[in-house]
Design a protein around this motif. Structure first.
Motif, PDB file in Angstrom:
ATOM      1  N   VAL A  15       0.839  -1.205   0.000  1.00  0.00           N
ATOM      2  CA  VAL A  15       0.000   0.000   0.000  1.00  0.00           C
ATOM      3  C   VAL A  15       0.869   1.249   0.000  1.00  0.00           C
ATOM      4  O   VAL A  15       0.570   2.232  -0.689  1.00  0.00           O
ATOM      5  CB  VAL A  15      -0.954  -0.023   1.206  1.00  0.00           C
ATOM      6  CG1 VAL A  15      -1.727   1.283   1.316  1.00  0.00           C
ATOM      7  CG2 VAL A  15      -1.924  -1.188   1.089  1.00  0.00           C
ATOM      8  N   GLY A  55      -6.403   2.452   3.393  1.00  0.00           N
ATOM      9  CA  GLY A  55      -7.397   1.708   2.621  1.00  0.00           C
ATOM     10  C   GLY A  55      -8.602   2.554   2.281  1.00  0.00           C
ATOM     11  O   GLY A  55      -9.062   2.580   1.129  1.00  0.00           O
ATOM     12  N   LEU A  84      -7.651   5.261  -0.428  1.00  0.00           N
ATOM     13  CA  LEU A  84      -7.532   4.759  -1.803  1.00  0.00           C
ATOM     14  C   LEU A  84      -8.891   4.398  -2.389  1.00  0.00           C
ATOM     15  O   LEU A  84      -9.162   4.669  -3.568  1.00  0.00           O
ATOM     16  CB  LEU A  84      -6.608   3.538  -1.818  1.00  0.00           C
ATOM     17  CG  LEU A  84      -5.115   3.833  -1.655  1.00  0.00           C
ATOM     18  CD1 LEU A  84      -4.340   2.549  -1.387  1.00  0.00           C
ATOM     19  CD2 LEU A  84      -4.568   4.532  -2.897  1.00  0.00           C
ATOM     20  N   ILE A  85      -9.749   3.792  -1.583  1.00  0.00           N
ATOM     21  CA  ILE A  85     -11.081   3.441  -2.083  1.00  0.00           C
ATOM     22  C   ILE A  85     -11.880   4.698  -2.407  1.00  0.00           C
ATOM     23  O   ILE A  85     -12.541   4.787  -3.452  1.00  0.00           O
ATOM     24  CB  ILE A  85     -11.809   2.554  -1.061  1.00  0.00           C
ATOM     25  CG1 ILE A  85     -11.140   1.180  -0.986  1.00  0.00           C
ATOM     26  CG2 ILE A  85     -13.291   2.390  -1.440  1.00  0.00           C
ATOM     27  CD1 ILE A  85     -11.641   0.298   0.140  1.00  0.00           C
ATOM     28  N   GLY A 116      -6.776  -0.329  -2.181  1.00  0.00           N
ATOM     29  CA  GLY A 116      -7.512  -0.047  -0.953  1.00  0.00           C
ATOM     30  C   GLY A 116      -8.017  -1.320  -0.296  1.00  0.00           C
ATOM     31  O   GLY A 116      -7.971  -1.469   0.936  1.00  0.00           O
TER      32      GLY A 116
END
Length: 407
Positions: free
Chosen positions: A234, A295, A298-299, A384
């Protein structure tokens, strides 16, 4: 002498990293191929861990860092003179190889010489040294681009920083000769379990080769190690996706560098807080929030590309990713030091760093493939999801492998 060479190297590297995809596109790469060129940095770091570990064990930190500094200068010259994408990518690979040497030398030094009661803070400060470069480097890059009108001017910053490292390491005091090796549980300084006080290089007697070490510690490596690899993936995805997102929105190079720099500033501001949290409350209280934030960031970013305020969302989510990454400062270093064997950490750290760097190396390749097959927003959403899976792994396996006082 413990932190200054790391600061200099990361400053030069931080000036170049945001511009690697941009320079690659100038040399003819499309978005997916630019992501692959950016992946050469972490692939080089992955490939460099084992040779760097062998070099540290054989000749010590000082020579290893001098060799890495000289090779980094050569990599910068190669990037500067590259007229073809292949030479540029090869130079980026060598730079990643050198980054592995710097990182492993300092990680091994800290593992054997820092008492456990403030290990996380010391290693977070080491992580903060890298983050300082990521923080300052993009602003240096933006200023140089504005002054010269060329992205290649940032490569000169890398060359100058690496040129400063070599005499600093050669002629400065050697911390290996003044810091005794400590046993992890008791703080006693020993070598070869003899009870004798020692100075100099870290213990180098390998009871297992790297492959044997991976087999022997397969339980922790396949569980907590994979969670750490997800975190590394990540982090690597953040370094690739954020500049590529700016390119895909049509932003100029200096604007992208500023956005990356602001994200790095937030990241850098939290590095010592991460160590305080880990030492006072436990490792999981830094690892879990960091993974959840990155996470979620990114989503959320994956849904903003075609919105009217896409640039605003880009800057906002870059800040969220910086926040999450800042909370994770020193986590991989600290987990590795906590889990390493007490008197023979070198081979385990080599295996641990190889696994975590494999996650970092795989992420840009996955991103490039997903961008080629689908789109950049899909790649961001996928990474994510990897972050959320990694968070679940930390929550489940940290209590199993680290005693309560350690985690």
């Amino acid at each position: 002498m413990v932190y200054a060479p790391t600061v200099l190297f990361s400053l030069g590297e931080g000036a170049v990293i945001p511009l690697i995809p941009v320079i690659a596109t100038r040399l003819g790469a499309d978005v997916s191929l630019a992501a692959l060129v950016a992946a050469a940095l972490v692939i080089g770091q992955l490939c460099g861990n084992l040779p760097a570990g062998a070099l540290v064990a054989k000749v010590g930190e000082r020579v290893t860092m001098v060799v890495a500094g000289v090779l980094s200068i050569a990599a910068g010259v190669g990037m500067l003179l590259a007229e073809h994408l292949a030479l540029f990518a090869a130079s980026v690979f060598v730079l990643g190889f050198c980054a592995a040497a710097f990182g492993l030398a300092r990680h091994a030094f800290m593992t054997t010489r820092v008492p456990p009661r403030f290990r996380a803070r010391a290693l977070s400060l080491l992580g903060g040294s890298f983050r300082f470069g990521v923080f300052i480097g993009p602003f240096v890059a933006a200023a140089l681009i504005q002054l010269t009108g060329s992205e290649q001017s940032t490569i000169w910053a890398l060359i100058v920083c690496c040129a400063a490292i070599v005499p600093l390491v050669l002629f400065g005091p050697d911390p290996e000769k003044s810091s005794p090796v400590l046993l992890k549980p008791t703080g006693a300084a020993v070598a070869e379990d003899s009870g004798e006080v020692v100075t100099g290089s870290i213990p180098t007697r390998d009871r297992y080769g790297v492959l044997e070490t991976i087999s022997y510690y397969r339980g922790v490596l396949m569980r907590l190690g994979l969670s750490a690899a997800a975190l590394s993936a990540v982090r690597s995805a953040r370094q690739v996706i954020v500049p590529l997102w700016g390119v895909s929105l049509g932003l100029d190079a200096s604007t992208i560098a500023i956005v990356v720099g602001v994200s790095g500033a937030i990241d850098f501001a939290l590095f010592y807080a991460s160590g305080q949290v880990m030492d006072r409350f436990g490792r999981i209280w830094a690892a879990l929030p960091a993974m959840l934030l990155m996470g979620a960031g990114l989503i959320a970013l994956s849904f903003t590309h075609d919105l009217d305020q896409a640039t605003m969302w880009f800057a906002l989510m870059a800040a969220v990713l910086g926040l999450g990454n800042g909370l994770s400062s020193g986590i991989l270093l600290t987990y590795g030091a906590d889990l390493a064997p007490e008197t023979d950490p070198a081979t385990f750290l080599g295996a641990w760093r190889t696994l975590t760097d494999a996650g970092g190396a795989a992420a840009p390749v996955v991103i490039a493939s997903v961008v080629a097959l689908a789109s950049l927003p899909v790649a961001a959403g996928l990474m994510g999801g990897v972050a959320l899976l990694g968070a679940a792994g930390f929550a489940v396996w940290t209590p199993k492998f680290l005693p309560r006082r350690e985690h």
